[in-house]
Design an enzyme around this catalytic site. Structure first.
Site, mmCIF file in Angstrom:
data_model
loop_
_atom_site.group_PDB
_atom_site.id
_atom_site.type_symbol
_atom_site.label_atom_id
_atom_site.label_comp_id
_atom_site.label_asym_id
_atom_site.label_seq_id
_atom_site.Cartn_x
_atom_site.Cartn_y
_atom_site.Cartn_z
ATOM 1 N N GLU A 25 6.372 17.845 1.335
ATOM 2 C CA GLU A 25 5.824 16.963 2.374
ATOM 3 C C GLU A 25 6.186 17.449 3.781
ATOM 4 O O GLU A 25 5.351 17.424 4.676
ATOM 5 C CB GLU A 25 6.331 15.532 2.149
ATOM 6 C CG GLU A 25 6.107 14.569 3.292
ATOM 7 C CD GLU A 25 4.643 14.224 3.549
ATOM 8 O OE1 GLU A 25 3.827 14.444 2.645
ATOM 9 O OE2 GLU A 25 4.339 13.760 4.660
ATOM 10 N N HIS A 41 10.226 17.530 -0.014
ATOM 11 C CA HIS A 41 10.307 18.801 0.695
ATOM 12 C C HIS A 41 8.930 19.423 0.937
ATOM 13 O O HIS A 41 8.625 19.773 2.072
ATOM 14 C CB HIS A 41 11.294 19.795 0.093
ATOM 15 C CG HIS A 41 11.401 20.965 0.999
ATOM 16 N ND1 HIS A 41 12.159 20.960 2.142
ATOM 17 C CD2 HIS A 41 10.714 22.123 1.023
ATOM 18 C CE1 HIS A 41 11.953 22.066 2.815
ATOM 19 N NE2 HIS A 41 11.081 22.796 2.149
ATOM 20 N N HIS A 47 18.124 20.783 -1.639
ATOM 21 C CA HIS A 47 18.969 20.979 -0.450
ATOM 22 C C HIS A 47 19.138 19.669 0.322
ATOM 23 O O HIS A 47 19.948 19.598 1.228
ATOM 24 C CB HIS A 47 18.452 22.108 0.447
ATOM 25 C CG HIS A 47 17.106 21.885 1.063
ATOM 26 N ND1 HIS A 47 16.204 22.888 1.229
ATOM 27 C CD2 HIS A 47 16.503 20.789 1.554
ATOM 28 C CE1 HIS A 47 15.103 22.416 1.801
ATOM 29 N NE2 HIS A 47 15.272 21.129 2.006
ATOM 30 N N SER A 58 -1.504 29.442 15.937
ATOM 31 C CA SER A 58 -2.067 30.781 15.749
ATOM 32 C C SER A 58 -3.462 30.894 16.336
ATOM 33 O O SER A 58 -3.968 31.999 16.537
ATOM 34 C CB SER A 58 -2.124 31.137 14.261
ATOM 35 O OG SER A 58 -0.868 30.976 13.676
ATOM 36 N N SER A 101 -5.500 7.875 -0.104
ATOM 37 C CA SER A 101 -6.230 8.369 1.051
ATOM 38 C C SER A 101 -5.975 9.857 1.260
ATOM 39 O O SER A 101 -6.917 10.635 1.447
ATOM 40 C CB SER A 101 -5.826 7.569 2.283
ATOM 41 O OG SER A 101 -6.147 8.265 3.441
HETATM 42 C C1 HEM Z 1 13.807 27.263 8.096
HETATM 43 C C2 HEM Z 1 13.332 26.171 7.637
HETATM 44 C C3 HEM Z 1 14.132 24.928 7.230
HETATM 45 C C4 HEM Z 1 15.321 24.825 6.578
HETATM 46 C C5 HEM Z 1 16.215 25.961 6.107
HETATM 47 C C6 HEM Z 1 15.592 23.413 6.422
HETATM 48 C C7 HEM Z 1 16.721 22.882 5.801
HETATM 49 C C8 HEM Z 1 17.003 21.530 5.700
HETATM 50 C C9 HEM Z 1 18.119 20.963 5.001
HETATM 51 C C10 HEM Z 1 19.180 21.777 4.264
HETATM 52 C C11 HEM Z 1 18.055 19.608 5.125
HETATM 53 C C12 HEM Z 1 19.003 18.587 4.522
HETATM 54 C C13 HEM Z 1 20.046 18.174 5.462
HETATM 55 C C14 HEM Z 1 20.872 17.039 4.957
HETATM 56 O O1 HEM Z 1 20.311 15.949 4.673
HETATM 57 O O2 HEM Z 1 22.090 17.196 4.857
HETATM 58 C C15 HEM Z 1 16.897 19.310 5.908
HETATM 59 C C16 HEM Z 1 16.488 18.037 6.244
HETATM 60 C C17 HEM Z 1 15.232 17.753 6.752
HETATM 61 N N1 HEM Z 1 14.285 18.662 7.150
HETATM 62 FE FE1 HEM Z 1 14.490 20.664 7.169
HETATM 63 N N2 HEM Z 1 14.588 22.705 6.992
HETATM 64 C C18 HEM Z 1 13.669 23.594 7.485
HETATM 65 C C19 HEM Z 1 12.483 23.292 8.096
HETATM 66 C C20 HEM Z 1 11.958 22.019 8.201
HETATM 67 C C21 HEM Z 1 10.618 21.714 8.634
HETATM 68 C C22 HEM Z 1 9.573 22.738 9.038
HETATM 69 C C23 HEM Z 1 10.489 20.364 8.590
HETATM 70 C C24 HEM Z 1 9.314 19.484 8.930
HETATM 71 C C25 HEM Z 1 8.340 19.745 9.670
HETATM 72 C C26 HEM Z 1 11.752 19.827 8.147
HETATM 73 C C27 HEM Z 1 11.995 18.483 7.999
HETATM 74 C C28 HEM Z 1 13.158 17.951 7.534
HETATM 75 C C29 HEM Z 1 13.408 16.546 7.390
HETATM 76 C C30 HEM Z 1 12.401 15.422 7.695
HETATM 77 C C31 HEM Z 1 14.709 16.409 6.915
HETATM 78 C C32 HEM Z 1 15.503 15.135 6.710
HETATM 79 C C33 HEM Z 1 15.087 14.254 5.637
HETATM 80 C C34 HEM Z 1 15.947 13.031 5.630
HETATM 81 O O3 HEM Z 1 17.046 13.070 5.075
HETATM 82 O O4 HEM Z 1 15.520 12.001 6.186
HETATM 83 N N3 HEM Z 1 12.622 20.851 7.919
HETATM 84 N N4 HEM Z 1 16.248 20.501 6.238
HETATM 85 CU CU LIG Z 2 13.703 20.089 2.695
#
Ligand code: HEM
Ligand SMILES: [Cu+2]
Lengths: 185, 532
Positions: B257, B255, B304, B270, B171
């Protein structure tokens, strides 16, 4: 950029479908790529398959001792008893070493097992040369049967100085079902 | 209602069919957009109920309401439904409604496929939800479905999960192909790529991301299927495979995603902020380039999520720095919005409230992301509530707030009526308070070491968990108010003008409110080169 005709749209669509198919294949291509990557870098602690000693032999480094530790683990509900003959050995890089691992099957039926090796620290994995290892094949043991399984290895003299201790761990997996279904096919 | 207005069309412009079949057979982008949005809202409430089960259990330490097995099914289904059922279809619904109107196209390029791509979703999610009633229960391995939890140790329903994911993937792929073909081929004469509104730009890039990574997701679930049923060993170490490989392939999809779920939000914000700040967007070009850089970087930072699996130090360093790099284009965006508001004559109607809250709260989520990208710190934070706090900050007051902002902003255009501003503001403040009360304390309990995905916890985490659960119920129930506001707005209300908002830019404001069933059957004359 005018509203274009049907042909142009069909072409764009087909191109995108091509990308989709390509990426689906790429997903599967990640599997061998990952294996190659791990082999080349030793990431994951994966050790290579059987090592063949070069014709002109390997120079023994008699200035240096390296401790090799052996670990055994059973995966999930694997009931076998599985342990190294010795917990650790001091070896000279370049020398051929030998030890055995003991396994026995206490279950009430014949089982097949596969040992999966891993070396820590990871970057030392490529210096662990196994000329003979029970992990190169599957083990089949009948009820109550026991076996001493050989391991022969050489530590490469080029092992970085910083590594004084190296751990070789084996995890034993029950693959009875997998081999049974393979045999049934 | 709108029927009155639609009657004076030329006769080749037939209006919608009557009855249920209108919705089943429709190929009209506005109808399909509406279907997507309602579907997404239904899933939002479904996934929300699951979240409330989770928060009710976590209200106090100990096991009170559900057994741990069911708790695991709730966390898994909540995540899957929110990601694939609520956020993604909402953005596709908005794209359907808005992209043709914004670029002056009569409809989406592939209307029949558009119909299919929507109608696959109810089947996919019925299948996914039906697993709750199956023997062995629903999937319980987390929305990230790591092998071997999702292969060797999975409940039998995993096969239905796999097919459901395949359907969702098909989809979204069809939906994104449609978006790309529409944007590339159906723009009004004279509209260059760099004239397109940012919502169109961000969706174009999102669609490319989807086309690139959804097939990889399909691949990884196919490998699971083969491991489970056909004796292969992609992810089984005993058979020569590697469970860590699963994580690499999953996050190669996963990621990008997460950016799929945020880029369209950037586009929405915006569009809204300049309208209510009564200024042009500070830097259009830099927004486009920042979006493109984020999309590119999103492909090369996936590990990451896996710092703790045991990677070579060079890998840890690379993924750490690459991840930190994403903060640069993200910062460009945040400063851009801030600079747009700077010295603007701002008013705070409901869409603007949601948009401003988006900027502030999304930035908090970005900062916790930056903390998580620091490898040694992540060893402590990984799999704790700190991660839960991080991604809920970027997803709830991030993606979801942007969707609500969009709904309020374009609702008058869709229905021809203004929504009730007082109720809208009430909805905003309840959501704003609810979301912060729910997720801010999760930073604290995460830093203190509370692991995620458990139905019970140590006593020292009790207070903040209770606060968090209270917040969750406030947030959850205030969404019923949103439902009420939308229905009320559809039923009637102050008539909206065609422009709706003073000084709002874009072709969608040049057509009548409510938007007629067919728009731009002849391409519009572009007003002037205003976007660049
Ligand atoms: C400056 C931007 C971002 C950085 C540097 C960043 C960094 C990270 C890192 C390092 C993790 C892994 C943490 C861990 O499991 O130990 C993480 C997890 C996650 N991030 Fe981000 N992130 C950013 C933005 C976003 C955005 C914009 C979204 C979604 C709209 C997002 C959604 C997620 C999700 C869903 C997880 C967890 C996945 C899971 O283990 O279930 N992040 N992020
Ligand atoms: Cu990520």
């Amino acid at each position: 950029m005018a509203q274009t005709d049907q042909n142009v749209q069909t072409r764009t669509t087909l191109k995108l479908v091509g990308v989709v198919l390509g990426m689906f294949v790429f997903g599967f291509a990640l599997v061998p790529l990952y294996d190659i990557y791990c082999q080349v870098t030793g990431a994951n602690g994966k050790t290579a398959s059987a090592y063949v000693v070069p014709e002109d032999g390997i120079a023994v480094d008699s200035d240096r001792w390296v401790t090799v530790q052996f670990l055994t683990n059973n995966n999930a509900s694997m009931p076998w008893s599985f342990r190294p003959e010795v917990r650790s050995m001091k070896v000279r890089p370049g020398e051929m070493n030998q030890t055995t691992f003991y396994a026995s099957n206490p279950a009430g039926y014949t089982m097949t097992a596969q040992a999966i090796p891993s070396v820590a620290p990871f970057h030392a994995a490529e210096y662990m040369h196994k000329t003979e290892c029970f992990c190169f094949e599957q083990q089949v043991l009948a009820t109550g049967e026991a076996i001493d399984m050989p391991l022969r290895f050489i530590i490469d003299p080029y092992l970085p100085e910083s590594v004084q201790t190296l751990t070789l761990s084996y995890t034993l997996f029950d693959i009875t079902d997998m081999t049974a279904s393979a045999a049934a096919e | 209602m709108s029927a009155v207005i639609e009657n004076h069309h030329d006769d080749h412009h037939h209006g919608p069919d009557k009855g249920l079949m209108r919705w089943v057979l429709t190929t009209n982008h506005k109808d399909i957009g509406t279907l997507y949005l309602w579907f997404s809202f239904a899933m939002f409430l479904t996934g929300g109920c699951m979240a409330l089960v989770i928060r009710a259990e976590l209200f106090q330490p100990g096991l009170q309401l559900v057994v741990p097995e069911f708790f695991n099914q709730m966390t898994t289904m909540h995540g899957l439904i929110m990601v694939f059922g609520a956020v993604m279809p909402a953005f596709v619904g908005l794209a359907n409604w808005l992209v043709p109107m914004m670029i002056g196209a009569p409809d989406m390029a592939l209307p029949r496929m558009n119909n299919y791509s929507f109608w696959i979703l109810p089947f996919a999610f019925s299948m996914l939800l039906s697993t709750l009633f199956m023997e062995g229960g629903a999937p319980n391995f987390g929305w990230t479905f790591y092998a071997p939890l999702s292969t060797e140790y999975a409940p039998p329903s995993v096969t239905f999960f796999i097919f459901a994911v395949h359907l969702m993937g098909i989809s979204s792929i069809m939906g994104s192909i449609n978006v790309v073909v529409t944007i590339l081929n159906l723009r009004a004469p004279g509209m260059r790529l760099m004239d397109m509104p940012l919502f169109v730009w961000t969706w174009l890039i999102t669609a490319y991301l989807l086309i690139a990574v959804m097939p990889v997701l399909a691949g990884v679930v196919t490998m699971m299927l083969m491991d489970i049923h056909f004796g292969t060993a992609f992810f089984s170490a005993g058979g020569g495979g590697d469970p860590v490989l699963f994580q690499h392939v999953f996050w190669f999809f996963g990621h990008p995603e997460v950016y799929i779920m945020i880029l369209p939000a950037f586009g929405i914000v915006s569009a809204i902020i300049p309208t209510f700040a009564r200024k042009k967007l500070f830097g259009y070009d830099s927004m486009v380039y920042a979006t493109a850089s984020i999309a590119f970087l999103s492909f090369i930072v996936w590990a990451h999520h896996m710092f703790t699996v045991g990677m070579p130090i060079a890998g840890e360093l690379y993924f750490m720095y690459a991840t930190m790099l994403i903060a640069v284009p993200t910062g460009v965006k945040v400063f851009n919005w801030a600079a747009t508001m700077w010295q603007g004559s701002m008013t705070f109607e409901t869409p603007m409230l949601f948009a401003v809250a988006f900027v502030i709260l999304f930035t908090i989520g970005g900062l916790s992301g930056l903390m998580l990208s620091i490898v040694p710190a992540d060893f402590q934070y990984h799999d704790t509530y700190f991660v839960v706090a991080h991604f809920h900050y970027v997803l709830v007051p991030g993606s979801i707030f942007s969707i609500m902002a969009a709904a309020y902003y374009w609702l008058p255009k869709w229905t021809g009526n203004m929504y009730d501003e007082t109720l809208g503001k009430t909805h905003f403040w309840l959501s704003f308070v609810g979301v912060n009360v729910t997720f801010f304390p999760q930073h604290f309990i995460g830093l203190a070491g509370m692991p995620r995905r458990y139905p019970d916890y140590a006593l020292q985490f009790a207070d903040w968990n209770m606060v968090s659960s209270v917040g969750a119920f406030i947030f959850g129930f205030s969404q019923l108010l949103f439902l009420f506001i939308v229905i009320k707005c559809i039923m009637g209300g102050k008539k909206a003008t065609d422009e709706v908002w003073d000084g709002a830019e874009g072709l969608e404001w040049t057509i009548a409110s409510p938007a007629p069933y067919h728009t731009f059957s002849t391409p519009p004359e572009l007003p002037e080169r205003s976007m660049a």
